[in-house]
Design a protein around this motif. Structure first.
Motif, short mmCIF file in Angstrom:
data_model
loop_
_atom_site.label_atom_id
_atom_site.label_comp_id
_atom_site.label_asym_id
_atom_site.label_seq_id
_atom_site.Cartn_x
_atom_site.Cartn_y
_atom_site.Cartn_z
N ALA A 21 6.58 6.76 54.56
CA ALA A 21 4.80 5.76 54.83
C ALA A 21 5.47 4.72 54.99
CB ALA A 21 5.07 5.85 53.13
N ALA A 22 4.38 3.32 55.51
CA ALA A 22 4.99 2.60 56.14
C ALA A 22 5.81 1.67 55.33
CB ALA A 22 3.45 1.36 56.75
N ALA A 23 6.53 1.42 55.17
CA ALA A 23 7.24 -0.05 54.19
C ALA A 23 6.88 -1.47 55.03
CB ALA A 23 8.68 0.86 54.34
N PHE A 37 9.60 -10.11 51.33
CA PHE A 37 9.83 -11.00 51.32
C PHE A 37 8.31 -11.71 51.88
CE2 PHE A 37 9.73 -15.47 53.58
CZ PHE A 37 9.76 -15.99 52.38
N CYS A 38 8.60 -11.55 53.52
CA CYS A 38 6.73 -11.19 53.93
C CYS A 38 5.82 -10.33 53.89
CB CYS A 38 7.14 -12.43 55.32
SG CYS A 38 7.87 -11.11 56.12
N GLY A 39 5.36 -9.30 54.35
CA GLY A 39 5.06 -7.99 54.14
C GLY A 39 4.44 -7.43 54.91
N THR A 40 5.12 -8.14 56.12
CA THR A 40 5.09 -7.60 57.63
C THR A 40 5.75 -6.27 57.83
OG1 THR A 40 5.71 -9.83 58.33
CG2 THR A 40 5.71 -7.24 59.77
N CYS A 83 11.01 -12.01 59.23
CA CYS A 83 11.90 -13.30 58.55
C CYS A 83 12.66 -12.89 58.94
CB CYS A 83 10.78 -13.09 57.37
SG CYS A 83 11.86 -11.54 56.63
N TYR A 84 13.48 -11.75 59.30
CA TYR A 84 14.53 -11.37 59.36
C TYR A 84 15.48 -10.40 58.61
CZ TYR A 84 13.06 -12.55 64.20
OH TYR A 84 12.71 -12.61 65.66
N LEU A 85 14.32 -10.23 57.46
CA LEU A 85 15.19 -9.84 55.99
C LEU A 85 15.40 -8.14 56.29
CD1 LEU A 85 16.37 -9.80 53.26
CD2 LEU A 85 13.93 -9.46 52.60
N VAL A 86 16.90 -8.03 56.59
CA VAL A 86 17.04 -6.73 56.39
C VAL A 86 17.80 -6.11 55.35
CG1 VAL A 86 19.55 -4.94 56.91
CG2 VAL A 86 18.99 -7.28 58.54
N GLN A 87 16.83 -5.29 54.79
CA GLN A 87 16.35 -4.71 53.52
C GLN A 87 16.28 -2.95 53.31
OE1 GLN A 87 12.05 -5.80 53.02
NE2 GLN A 87 12.67 -6.95 55.40
N LEU A 88 16.60 -1.94 52.25
CA LEU A 88 16.76 -0.51 52.10
C LEU A 88 14.61 -0.82 51.64
CD1 LEU A 88 19.31 0.39 50.77
CD2 LEU A 88 18.64 1.00 53.06
#
Ligand SMILES: [Zn+2]
Length: 426
Positions: free
Chosen positions: A17-19, A23-26, A67-72
Motif C-alpha cells: 500500500a502507498a506509504a 514528516f512531509c506526507g509525500t 525532505c530526504y527522510l530515510v524511513q521505514l
C-alpha cells in the motif's frame, strides 16, 4: 506541486500500500534498502515458544524525495514493540559512563541547579537521570515500557509511564511544569509519529530552556555500512539537514550540534524555541549542514548505491563464515542486540554458523534470537567452550567487549567484527 526529479537509478520498490513520508506526507517511492522479511528484533524467543511460528515483517527502508527522510513504514505499532522491552541501558558500562559525562557537561553548560527541572523522554531504567538526581536536580523520567520504568522507580527516579507526544506533553506540563532541560537519547529515530513527538517537545520546553537529543547519524550509517541498525523499532534514519527541517516546522531551532562516537557515529543536537534568539546558531552547526550538503544529503543519487554496498557486506560476512566452518572452526557470538538480529536474519546465519551467543542481560539469557533461534547464554559459556572465534554483534561496543573478553587469546581465540567491513582481531 513538486518539481520533476532527475532520474536516479533507484528502482521504485514494490509495495503493498502507498506509504507516506512521516514528516512531509509525500508518497514514498524510492527504495533506500530492502532487507527482506525480518522478525521484531527484541522479541527474544523463550524455550516454550520454540515450536511456535514467529511473525515476520518487511524491512524495507525508503528515502523521501522531498525532505530526504530515510524511513521505514510503521509495520508494527510502538505499543506492540515497547510495552515490554528487553533493553536495559545499565547493562552497558560504556553507555553508563557516557551518561555521566553528559550530565557533567549539561549541568555546567546550562547552569542547572536545584531550582531547575530535567526531563528525559524514553528514560529507560534511569541510567542517566540518576546522575542529575545525585546532584540534587529535580528529574522526571518519561518511559513507555512499564517493566523498565518500574526499575527506575525502584532506584528512586520519578518516572511516568507513557508514550510521548503532544497530548501527553500537555498532561505532563500540567502535572509537573515545563522542563529547563528536555532530553532524549536514541528515541527520536524510534517514534513513528515524528511530528506529534516534536510538537510535544515544543509544548513541554520552558521559555529559555534547552533540548538535547542524540541519534545515529545517517551519514555514518551509509559511510560505515551500518545496515544492521535498520530494524522495525527504528523508524527514521536522520541527517542534520532533515532533523533541522522537522524541528523548524514545530517552532524549534537547532543551534548547536556535536558529533559523537556512540552507536557507530551519532549526533547530539541542541535545540531551543525559535523565539529564543539569545542563543545564536554556532559555527559548527552551520559547518555540519554545509558538509552534509556537499556530501549530497539533498540529492537522491546519494542514496542510490547503498543497496549494492549492503549486499557486498553480506557476501563478505558469509565468506568468512563459510571458510571458517570448512576449516572446522567453532564460532560463538557475543551479544544479542537489535542490530545483531537484523544482521543474522539478513545474512541467514543460524546455528549452522554460530554455536550460540552470550549476553550480559539476564533478561535475554536462556532465550533465543528472533528468527534465527540461536541460544543466548551467560558470558561464562565462552570460557567453558573455548571457541576459535568470538563474533561481536554489538560492534559499537567492540573495544569494551575485546577488553572484557581478552582472555580468549589464552586459547588462541580471535575476535571478529563484521561492520563496517569484516575484520579479524588476533
Ligand atoms: Zn518527506
Amino acid at each position: 506541486m513538486s518539481a520533476p526529479q532527475p532520474s536516479t537509478g533507484i528502482a521504485p520498490g514494490p509495495r503493498a500500500a502507498a506509504a507516506r513520508c512521516r514528516f512531509c506526507g509525500t508518497d514514498l517511492t524510492h527504495t533506500f534498502v530492502d532487507l527482506g522479511m525480518s522478525p521484531l528484533c527484541q522479541t527474544h524467543i523463550e524455550p516454550h515458544q520454540l515450536n511456535h511460528m514467529e511473525p515476520f515483517y518487511p524491512l524495507h527502508a525508503y528515502v523521501c524525495d522531498q525532505c530526504y527522510l530515510v524511513q521505514l513504514d510503521e509495520y508494527v505499532s510502538p505499543s506492540e514493540i515497547f510495552s515490554d522491552y528487553a533493553y536495559f541501558s545499565s547493562y552497558s558500562d560504556s553507555w553508563v559512563q557516557h551518561a555521566k559525562r553528559y550530565t557533567d557537561m549539561a549541568v555546567e553548560r546550562f547552569g542547572l541547579g536545584t531550582g531547575n527541572k530535567v526531563m528525559e523522554i524514553a528514560s529507560n531504567d534511569g541510567y542517566l537521570l540518576q546522575h542529575f538526581r545525585d546532584r540534587g536536580i529535580p528529574v522526571l523520567g518519561i518511559e513507555p515500557a512499564a517493566n523498565v520504568a518500574q526499575v527506575a522507580v525502584e532506584k528512586g527516579i520519578p518516572t511516568t509511564v507513557r508514550f510521548f507526544g503532544a497530548a501527553s506533553a500537555q498532561d505532563i506540563a500540567a502535572e509537573h511544569g515545563q522542563a529547563d532541560l528536555l532530553l532524549g537519547n536514541n528515541v527520536l529515530a524510534h517514534v513513528p509519529k515524528l511530528n506529534d513527538f516534536v510538537a510535544g517537545m515544543k509544548l513541554l520546553l520552558k521559555a529559555g530552556g534547552n533540548i538535547t537529543m542524540e541519534f545515529p547519524h545517517l551519514y555514518r550509517l551509509m559511510e560505515r555500512n551500518q545496515f544492521d541498525t535498520i530494524y522495525h523499532e527504528h523508524f527514521s534514519y536522520l541527517s542534520f539537514f532533515t532533523v533541522q527541517k522537522v524541528f523548524a516546522a514545530h517552532g524549534l531551532t537547532l543551534y548547536d550540534v556535536e558529533e559523537l562516537d556512540t552507536h557507530g557515529g551519532s549526533l547530539r543536537i541542541y535545540a531551543r524555541h525559535t523565539e529564543d534568539t539569545a542563543k545564536p546558531v554556532t559555527e559548527r552547526a552551520e559547518a555540519l549542514l554545509q558538509r552534509e550538503i556537499a556530501w549530497g544529503v539533498n540529492r537522491l543519487e546519494t542514496y542510490a548505491s547503498f543497496t549494492e554496498q549492503v549486499k557486498e557486506t553480506k557476501r563478505k560476512i558469509l565468506e568468512f563464515m563459510i571458510n571458517a566452518k570448512r576449516a572446522h572452526k567453532r564460532i560463538a557470538g557475543y551479544g544479542a542486540p537489535g542490530k545483531g538480529n537484523t544482521l543474522l536474519n539478513y545474512c541467514g546465519i543460524r546455528q549452522d554458523f554460530l554455536d550460540y551467543t552470550v549476553d550480559r542481560s539476564p533478561y535475554k539469557q536462556g532465550r533465543y534470537t528472533p528468527g534465527t533461534r540461536i541460544p543466548i547464554l551467560h558470558p561464562d559459556r565462552i570460557r567453558e567452550t573455548r571457541p576459535d572465534y568470538l563474533f561481536i554483534l554489538p560492534w559499537n561496543l567492540k573495544d569494551e567487549i575485546m577488553s572484557q573478553m581478552a582472555h580468549i587469546r589464552d586459547w588462541g581465540g580471535q575476535f571478529v567484527v563484521p561492520i563496517p567491513i569484516l575484520k579479524v582481531f588476533p
